[in-house]
Design a protein around this motif. Sequence first.
Motif, short mmCIF file in Angstrom:
data_model
loop_
_atom_site.label_atom_id
_atom_site.label_comp_id
_atom_site.label_asym_id
_atom_site.label_seq_id
_atom_site.Cartn_x
_atom_site.Cartn_y
_atom_site.Cartn_z
N SER A 178 0.83 -1.21 0.00
CA SER A 178 0.00 0.00 0.00
C SER A 178 0.86 1.26 0.00
O SER A 178 0.44 2.31 -0.48
CB SER A 178 -0.98 -0.02 1.18
N CYS A 179 2.10 1.13 0.49
CA CYS A 179 2.99 2.30 0.51
C CYS A 179 3.62 2.55 -0.86
O CYS A 179 4.31 3.55 -1.06
CB CYS A 179 4.08 2.11 1.56
N THR B 291 1.56 2.28 -3.59
CA THR B 291 0.37 2.41 -4.43
C THR B 291 -0.14 3.83 -4.30
O THR B 291 -0.45 4.27 -3.19
CB THR B 291 -0.74 1.44 -3.92
N SER B 292 -0.22 4.54 -5.41
CA SER B 292 -0.70 5.91 -5.28
C SER B 292 -2.21 5.89 -5.09
O SER B 292 -2.90 5.02 -5.63
CB SER B 292 -0.32 6.72 -6.52
N LYS B 293 -2.67 6.84 -4.31
CA LYS B 293 -4.11 6.88 -4.06
C LYS B 293 -4.85 7.12 -5.38
O LYS B 293 -5.93 6.57 -5.61
CB LYS B 293 -4.42 8.00 -3.05
N GLY B 294 -4.23 7.90 -6.25
CA GLY B 294 -4.85 8.17 -7.56
C GLY B 294 -5.13 6.89 -8.33
O GLY B 294 -6.16 6.77 -9.01
N LEU B 295 -4.21 5.93 -8.23
CA LEU B 295 -4.42 4.66 -8.93
C LEU B 295 -5.69 3.99 -8.41
O LEU B 295 -6.51 3.49 -9.18
CB LEU B 295 -3.19 3.75 -8.73
N CYS C 59 6.61 -0.56 -9.36
CA CYS C 59 6.97 0.59 -8.53
C CYS C 59 7.94 0.14 -7.42
O CYS C 59 8.96 0.80 -7.16
CB CYS C 59 5.68 1.15 -7.97
#
Length: 335
Positions: A99-100, A102-106, A173
């Motif tokens: 989760s760190c 992973t962009s929130k936008g994704l 990522c």
Amino acid sequence: MASKKISLTGIKPTSGPHLGNYLGAIRPAIESSRDPAIEGFYFIADHHALNSVQNAVTFKKNVYEIAATWMALGLDLEKNHLYRQSDIPEILELTVMLSCFTSKGLMNRAHSYKASVDNNLQAKKDPDWGVNMGLFNYPILMSADILAFKAQVVPVGPDQVQHLEMARDIAQCFNSNYKKDIFVLPEAQIQEVGLIPGLDGRKMSSSYNNFILMFESEKRLKKVINKIATDSTAPEEPKDPENSVIFTLFKEFANEQQVQNFRTQFLQGISWGEAKAQLFEVVNAELKGPREKFEDLMANPSKVEEALERGRDQVRPQVKEYLREIKECAGFYQR
Ligand code: TRP
């Protein structure tokens, strides 16, 4: 010996398995599980179901039903693995780590989250009304399911392709941050199964409540098939097989000869009642044997539990070891 390809499939226990699950996912997976070049990982995605199934009794029953279904259909457990997601807590640890990266936008772009937001906006509600973080984070947990096993192929329906792309994005990522190919990038293997219609003609789905359960008793199966919506064409009038739910389902269960006969009967005029009776016969012929095994397993849940425990013991050690490597890579303290 060349190593086997790792294929991984998860089923979310949101209802008992229905014919849409069977034809779209379970039957093709059972076929590919027999391929000697594949090592299959089959799991019950129970943590994924928690965001919608919040009744403990139903939850437990759904999990056993999905496991018993795979077993009743004869999944070869020598060569493949059947396990329960929640039995591998390392997956959850990996979820937090991923989760760190992973962009929130994704996540904002995930189809199922976006669909909830759109429904809310249309209903003039707060955009996030009824959306829990389980739904929002769903693609991260699914990425952990896949990445934890170094899965190379993931057989999925078209609705899951975006999740696979997200798993690849997240893995990349992480890999590029640590300049190490620690995660294997999974490929979606899109299932070529046509749309399986439900009782009302829409896609068969637990969300539409239009499904036919795989292992209804014969009596109930007949009753449910009789509920398939039909028009008021008179019995002797010709009928269009291509636009008929009955014919579409029949084709999935019958051999070529049977399909030809059925088509001729449609074109010459068959009553809906008779068409439904013939559909019942072909569905029942295929599922009768597995249904008996399924009923036996559901009456003896300890057999299911034993199989799941065996599955866990086969796969958990490798995930534990891999998680150590992943944590090492990120600089975590390791005992
Ligand atoms: N999201 C899948 C579905 O709704 C279920 C699932 C969870 C899954 N984790 C997975 C499928 C990992 C494939 C791989 O059908």
